[in-house]
Structures are given as C-alpha cells and as structure tokens.
Write a protein that holds these residues in place. Structure first.
Motif, short mmCIF file in Angstrom:
data_model
loop_
_atom_site.label_atom_id
_atom_site.label_comp_id
_atom_site.label_asym_id
_atom_site.label_seq_id
_atom_site.Cartn_x
_atom_site.Cartn_y
_atom_site.Cartn_z
N PRO A 150 -20.55 -89.48 -15.49
CA PRO A 150 -20.64 -88.13 -14.90
C PRO A 150 -21.95 -87.93 -14.16
CG PRO A 150 -21.07 -88.06 -17.26
CD PRO A 150 -20.64 -89.47 -16.96
N ALA A 151 -22.03 -86.86 -13.42
CA ALA A 151 -23.28 -86.51 -12.74
C ALA A 151 -24.33 -86.16 -13.77
CB ALA A 151 -23.06 -85.35 -11.79
N SER A 152 -25.55 -86.63 -13.54
CA SER A 152 -26.66 -86.31 -14.44
C SER A 152 -27.17 -84.90 -14.16
CB SER A 152 -27.79 -87.32 -14.24
OG SER A 152 -28.35 -87.16 -12.93
N ASP A 153 -28.02 -84.41 -15.03
CA ASP A 153 -28.62 -83.09 -14.80
C ASP A 153 -29.40 -83.07 -13.49
OD1 ASP A 153 -27.56 -82.22 -17.17
OD2 ASP A 153 -29.41 -82.45 -18.33
N ALA A 162 -26.79 -100.04 -12.18
CA ALA A 162 -25.52 -99.45 -11.75
C ALA A 162 -25.54 -97.93 -11.91
CB ALA A 162 -24.37 -100.06 -12.55
N ASP A 163 -26.07 -97.47 -13.02
CA ASP A 163 -26.15 -96.02 -13.25
C ASP A 163 -27.07 -95.36 -12.22
OD1 ASP A 163 -24.54 -96.42 -15.43
OD2 ASP A 163 -26.14 -96.15 -16.93
N PRO A 218 -17.05 -80.94 -6.64
CA PRO A 218 -17.45 -81.31 -8.00
C PRO A 218 -18.91 -81.75 -8.02
CG PRO A 218 -16.17 -83.07 -7.00
CD PRO A 218 -16.16 -81.93 -6.02
N ASP A 219 -19.47 -81.86 -9.21
CA ASP A 219 -20.88 -82.24 -9.34
C ASP A 219 -21.15 -83.65 -8.83
OD1 ASP A 219 -21.51 -79.79 -10.49
OD2 ASP A 219 -21.18 -80.51 -12.54
N THR A 220 -20.12 -84.46 -8.72
CA THR A 220 -20.31 -85.86 -8.32
C THR A 220 -20.18 -86.07 -6.82
OG1 THR A 220 -17.97 -86.21 -8.81
CG2 THR A 220 -19.56 -86.83 -10.53
N VAL A 221 -20.04 -84.99 -6.04
CA VAL A 221 -19.94 -85.11 -4.58
C VAL A 221 -20.91 -84.13 -3.93
CG1 VAL A 221 -18.44 -85.00 -2.56
CG2 VAL A 221 -17.50 -85.77 -4.75
N ASN A 222 -21.68 -84.62 -3.00
CA ASN A 222 -22.57 -83.76 -2.23
C ASN A 222 -21.74 -82.64 -1.58
OD1 ASN A 222 -23.84 -82.96 0.47
ND2 ASN A 222 -25.51 -84.11 -0.45
N MET A 234 -35.58 -92.69 -14.60
CA MET A 234 -34.22 -92.13 -14.56
C MET A 234 -34.17 -90.79 -15.29
SD MET A 234 -31.80 -95.50 -14.98
CE MET A 234 -30.28 -94.59 -14.69
N LYS A 235 -34.87 -90.68 -16.38
CA LYS A 235 -34.89 -89.42 -17.11
C LYS A 235 -35.50 -88.31 -16.27
CE LYS A 235 -36.23 -87.43 -21.57
NZ LYS A 235 -36.90 -87.69 -22.88
N ALA A 236 -36.45 -88.69 -15.41
CA ALA A 236 -37.08 -87.72 -14.52
C ALA A 236 -36.27 -87.48 -13.25
CB ALA A 236 -38.49 -88.21 -14.15
N GLY A 237 -35.18 -88.18 -13.10
CA GLY A 237 -34.34 -88.03 -11.91
C GLY A 237 -34.87 -88.78 -10.70
N ASP A 238 -35.83 -89.68 -10.90
CA ASP A 238 -36.38 -90.46 -9.79
C ASP A 238 -35.57 -91.76 -9.67
OD1 ASP A 238 -37.82 -91.67 -7.81
OD2 ASP A 238 -39.78 -91.51 -8.80
#
Length: 648
Positions: A25-28, A490-491, A88-92, A460-464
């Motif tokens: 799923p899309a991350s925060d 991959a993630d 959806p959250d997974t598409v721009n 990744m936790k920081a969204g970078d």
C-alpha cells in the motif's frame, strides 16, 4: 522458411502477461505527497473532457482484440475499473485525471469527412474520406489493432478500400499496423499510395534494427509492458494507454515528402506538409488538411510535455528546433485551422485553442531549452539543473504542458547532453569504477551491508525514497543475493512510482520493483521479420556489423560477395581489423566466397545464424571457400535478448 523466421523473430512480440501483483500500500509519506499534489493542481475547467468526448460515434462491442490465432493482444476496457472514482492513494492525482481522459476509446468524428480511432493502441489512427477510399494517417502499432480499428470505421461509416497511407514519422506505433489495413500487392500495383517523410526508412532501421534490442528491453520499463493496469500497477504511458501485442509490420513508402509547404493531391484531397525533422523523431512531418481546416501535429504537440531524450533510448532531440517548428506551425497554420489533432491524445476545437495549444507548447520547450542552457553556462551540472529547473506557472499550469510523459528533470539533462555530452567536467566522474565494483567499495566504505541497510531504513521511514533507493541500489549491485536489500529497494521504487506524475516514470519505478521481487520477464520486441524485410539491405548489413565479436573474429581477413537474387542486389563484404564493411552495388573481383539466394535466406544466415548447410538445402548457393562463411557466422553475436536493469 518465412513462417519459421517470423516465429523466431516475433517470439516476444506479443503480450506476455503481467507480473503477479505483489504490491504494497501507499506509505504515509506517499499519501502526504499525493495530498500536497492535489492541492497544487490548477482548476479543471472541463475543456479536456468535453474535447475528449466530442464526436463519439461508437466502439467495438467486444473489448478484446485478438490476433489470427485467437490470442488477445489488446483490451479496450483495460481501465474500466477506474470508473468516476477519486484517485487512490497509490496514484498521483494529476496522473489519475489524465488517464481518465486517455482511457476513452472508439471512433470519433473530427470534422466533415475526417475521423479518428482512439484508444485502440498507444497512438491514434486518423481517417480522411477521399474520392475513392480512405486515406489513413498512422496505422497504429500492430497488424491486429489496425485491422480492428479499420473494421470499426467500415462498420460505422460504410465499407471503402484504403487508397493511401501516411506515416507521420519513423516510430513503430505510427506504421506497424500497415498490413492490417492494406495489401502490399495493391501498393505495388499502384492502387495504394504510401507517403512518408524523407529519410523514413533509414531512421526506422537506426531505431528498430540497429539499436532495437537495447531499446526494446528498456521500453519494457518505460511502457510498463509487464505491469497489469491497476491502482498499484500500470497507468498508461502519458500519451496513450500502453503498448499492445501483435505483429509489427512495414511496407516501404512510395512517396517521400521533402519540404515544408509541399502539397499533394491524394485521392482527390489536397494535403499540405510541414517537415519537422530532429524533433520527436529524426524523420517526422505534420499534415494540414485545407478542406477540413484541420492541422495534424503528429507528435510534436500532444496532451503532455514530450521527451527530449526518451528513457527507452533514442537519438537526443533538438529542443530549440522543436520550439521553432511549433512557432512555424503557429505562423503557417494557426489562422487557417479551426481544429487541431495529433497522433496521440484528443483534439482541440476552435481557432483560439489551436493557436493557444501550439504556442503554449512552443513556450514550454523554449523555456526548457533556454533555462537549461543559461544554467549550464553558469557551470551547473545536469543533476543540479534538473533539481532547480521548474516550469513557471504560466506554462506549467496548462494541463497539456504537464509532465505525464516527458519531465523537466529528464529533459533538462537531455538538453545538457545535446550540447555538452554526458561528462559534467568533474574529473572524479571522468573514469569512475563500473557499477558493480563501485557498489562493493561503497558498501564497504559505509561499514558493510548492515549499516547501509540501517541507513536506508531510516531514510525510508522519513519518506526520503530518493536517498533510500540510492543506498539500496549500491547494496543490490554489490550483492544481488541480499534478500532484505532487494525487498527494501523494491519497496522504495514502488513508493516513488506511486508518487510520480509521469506515467512512464511510474512504469519504470514499478517495473524495477517487480523485477526485484519476481525476476525478469520478456517484453515487447521492436523488431519483426516483416519490418526487417522492408529495410534496405545496406542498412541491415550495417546492423549485422554491430554484432561482430572481435575476440572471435580475431585477425581474420575475409572477402565475401552477396548476390541477393530476388532483389537483384549485390554487396561487397570485407572483414578485417575486426571490422565488417559492406558496400552495395559492387563486389570483390576475386572473393573468397560468393553467396547467392533470396534475401530471406541471408536473414536466416546472418540474423538467426541458421547452419549454412541447412540453408543450402533451402536454396542458398555458396561458391568458394565455405569456411569463410562459417568464420563470419561464428563471430556474430546471436540476436540479443533481455538483459538485467534493476540488478547487475
């Protein structure tokens, strides 16, 4: 023999099925990025939707297009799941809006005696009613989708023969379906005219044969060939849906267009041409239809910023000339046109729309060019320019200038490359270690895999995700068997794909993620025996020369004469200094060997590397030193297949 060659060369040229959906799923961080993007989008005034729907006549009852063997090659309803729902959250959200327009399909009236079939391929087929038949501009990518499009035309408008075909440029999605709509015998008999821009065949050979294997593999990433359409999968290509399967075909042009302003009467219809070389394709032209007051902008103006250097690979394009040709189009055709169409996307109606669309995109390419050069001349590098350069609101807030296909990031680097090449003048980048060696040293310098993984997880936790993928790519190239590193990379790729406004950036990130998780799959071939058969022999022999392995040929000196009986051609082939030189129309006075026969057998000898003895049984004649043939054939690399991209 013909069937055998087709089977060999087209073994990957049809849809191969999608990767198993193993998506996260899309991350925060991604959800926050999507909401930020949605808040920045310009107001949608509804014009694009109205233009995309205008003139709809109908579509096929069965959405599945199949080939002669009944195998599906295209699904018109592949994006029906989108409905009218919010992104959806997974598409721009910008890409979601765009794909909602591109997914429409069917036959559309453009103006009197002029129509388009859209959504049957990545490109559009344009139809003009002539005195005796249909004039077709750009017959899609494959025999099967083109045949289905013409079937719809004849069902809805009345059956007529095709009297002429126009290839707007030298990319396969604008000529590959020609045999689905015309018979070559009718072309040879003069019943069908085929028109193309000057140098069309040479540029087709350069892209689809000379560099075709590498481009084909990279195109698997660009177009998301192995991704299933879906909220966590493929979302089109930015200028169309995707690339379907089916046979790519080609029939040689009978008329070359050479200059802007050239007018031809084709089946009773006057057509005027604008030459636009070195823009979206090295050989490209636009078409003006005076009676319809309609300008077809081929692919130099679409519903998205295009690519100055396409990620699949091509010759870098001239952004300044591109802008200049758009300006020329405004001046030549703006006041004479009430409608503008292109070979992708939907039309625009009204003279102000025509001029606004062309001039808006003109300004986009000019700004991109000029500001890249300005920064370049200040000493900024490709990467620094790509990070800094953004379109101003007056340009970037126009929906058709957004980066659904090309991006400012990628294109600014292409402009830099056009003028200065790949080297940024930093000596450290002049002779770096190759990727695998560099990766191993980088991992060691960071203290090993565990420390690198910890840093990547923190990023990744920081969204970078840009930094995490940079780190993890080093780990995977140093140790492709590192399971945790592959999974995390991959993630990281996946979240960047979800956030991408560009459909092809999305495809490249998601394909990289899929290959790391599931391994490599075959893609769509850019080559076919039919297309190769239409390429001039001299260009094909130049392509063969690029497969000569110097380690195998060594210091051998070989002299061969080729006599191609069915084409009444001769070729002088000389091998020396690990180089193969071919000269058409002449021969060695005393060759070591002379090979004679139809060209299909030469293709089998040189492209498929079939044993010479087997080909002799099929009619190939070899006179002289047979070992020379064996030495040359042994030194040729096999036709290239897929190669790794996401891992070493």
């Amino acid at each position: 023999m013909q069937k055998f060659l087709c089977a060999m060369l087209l073994s990957t040229a049809s849809a191969t099925g999608a990767f198993a959906q193993d998506a996260k799923p899309a991350s925060d961080a991604t959800i926050a990025a999507q909401r930020s993007m949605a808040a920045q989008l310009p107001v949608d005034d509804g014009r694009d939707l109205e233009f995309a729907d205008r003139g709809f006549i109908g579509t096929l009852a069965d959405p599945i297009i199949t080939n002669k063997d009944g195998k599906p090659v295209w699904n018109l309803g592949a994006y029906d799941w989108m409905g009218n729902s919010a992104s959806p959250d997974t598409v721009n959200p910008s890409l979601w809006r765009h794909m909602g327009l591109l997914r429409k399909h069917g036959l559309y009236a453009v103006t009197d005696n002029m129509w388009q079939v859209r959504g049957f391929d990545v490109s559009n087929m344009t139809i003009i009613k002539g005195q005796t038949g249909w004039i077709i501009i750009d017959p899609l990518t494959s025999r099967d989708t083109a045949a289905a499009a013409l079937k719809l035309v004849n069902e809805k408008l009345g059956t007529r023969p095709v009297s002429a075909v126009i290839y707007s440029h030298s990319h396969g999605d604008h000529f590959g379906g020609v045999r689905g709509i015309v018979n070559e015998a009718d072309v040879k008999a003069g019943k069908v005219t085929i028109i193309a821009p000057e140098h069309f065949l040479a540029e087709t050979a350069s892209e689809n044969v000379m560099a075709g294997p590498a481009m084909g593999r990279r195109a698997t990433f660009q177009f998301g060939t192995n991704l299933a359409p879906g909220p966590q999968g493929q979302m089109g290509s930015g200028i169309g849906k995707g690339i379907g399967g089916g046979d790519i075909t080609l029939i040689s042009p009978t008329i070359d267009i050479r200059k802007t302003g050239e007018v031809r009467e084709i089946d009773g219809v006057n057509l005027e041409f604008q030459m636009v070389p070195a823009t979206e394709a090295p050989a490209e032209m636009n078409v003006y239809i005076p009676a319809a007051r309609t300008f077809l902008a081929a692919e130099i103006a679409t519903c998205s910023l295009h690519n100055i250097l396409t990620p699949r690979g091509a010759k870098v394009r001239d952004a300044l000339s591109w802008s200049g040709f758009l300006n020329e189009a405004v001046n030549l055709y703006g006041d004479r046109s009430d409608t503008i169409i292109s070979s992708h996307c939907w039309p625009r109606f009204g003279q102000s729309e025509v001029k606004g669309w062309l001039s808006g995109q003109r300004d986009n390419y000019r700004y991109l060019h000029d500001q890249t050069v300005r920064m370049m001349n200040k000493g900024m590098t490709q990467v620094e320019i790509a990070e800094a350069l953004k379109a101003p609101p007056a340009i970037g807030d126009q929906w058709f200038n957004k980066g659904y296909y090309g991006t400012y990031s990628h294109n600014s680097k292409a402009v830099y490359q056009y003028y200065l090449g790949w080297y940024d003048a930093v000596p450290a980048n002049l002779n770096p270690h190759p990727p695998e060696v560099r990766a191993a040293k980088m991992v060691a310098a960071m203290g090993g895999a565990k420390k690198l993984l910890a840093a990547a997880k923190k990023a990744m936790k920081a969204g970078d995700y840009r930094w995490s993928s940079d780190l993890l790519n080093q780990l995977v190239f140093a140790d492709p068997k590192n399971v945790e590193g592959r999974a995390l990379l991959a993630d990281s790729y996946e979240q960047q794909g979800y956030q991408a406004e560009s459909a092809i950036w999305r495809n490249m990130f998601l394909t990289g993620a899929a290959e790391l998780r599931r391994g490599m799959k075959a893609g769509v071939s850019t080559q076919s025996i039919d297309m190769i058969s239409a390429i001039p022999t001299g260009l094909l022999l130049d392509s063969v020369a690029t497969r000569l392995d110097p380690k195998i040929i060594g210091n051998a000196a070989l002299t061969l004469n080729f006599v191609i009986s069915d084409r009444k051609e001769t070729a002088k082939v000389t091998v020396g200094n690990a180089v193969m030189i071919s000269e058409m129309g002449t021969g060695h006075a005393a060759p070591a060997v002379t090979i004679s026969g139809p060209r299909q057998l030469f293709l089998a000898l040189l492209f498929l590397k079939m044993p010479a003895a087997q080909l002799q049984m099929a009619g190939l004649k070899i006179e002289g030193d047979r070992s020379v043939v064996d030495k040359l054939q042994a030194a040729l690399d096999p036709m290239p297949g897929a190669f790794n991209i996401a891992e070493p």
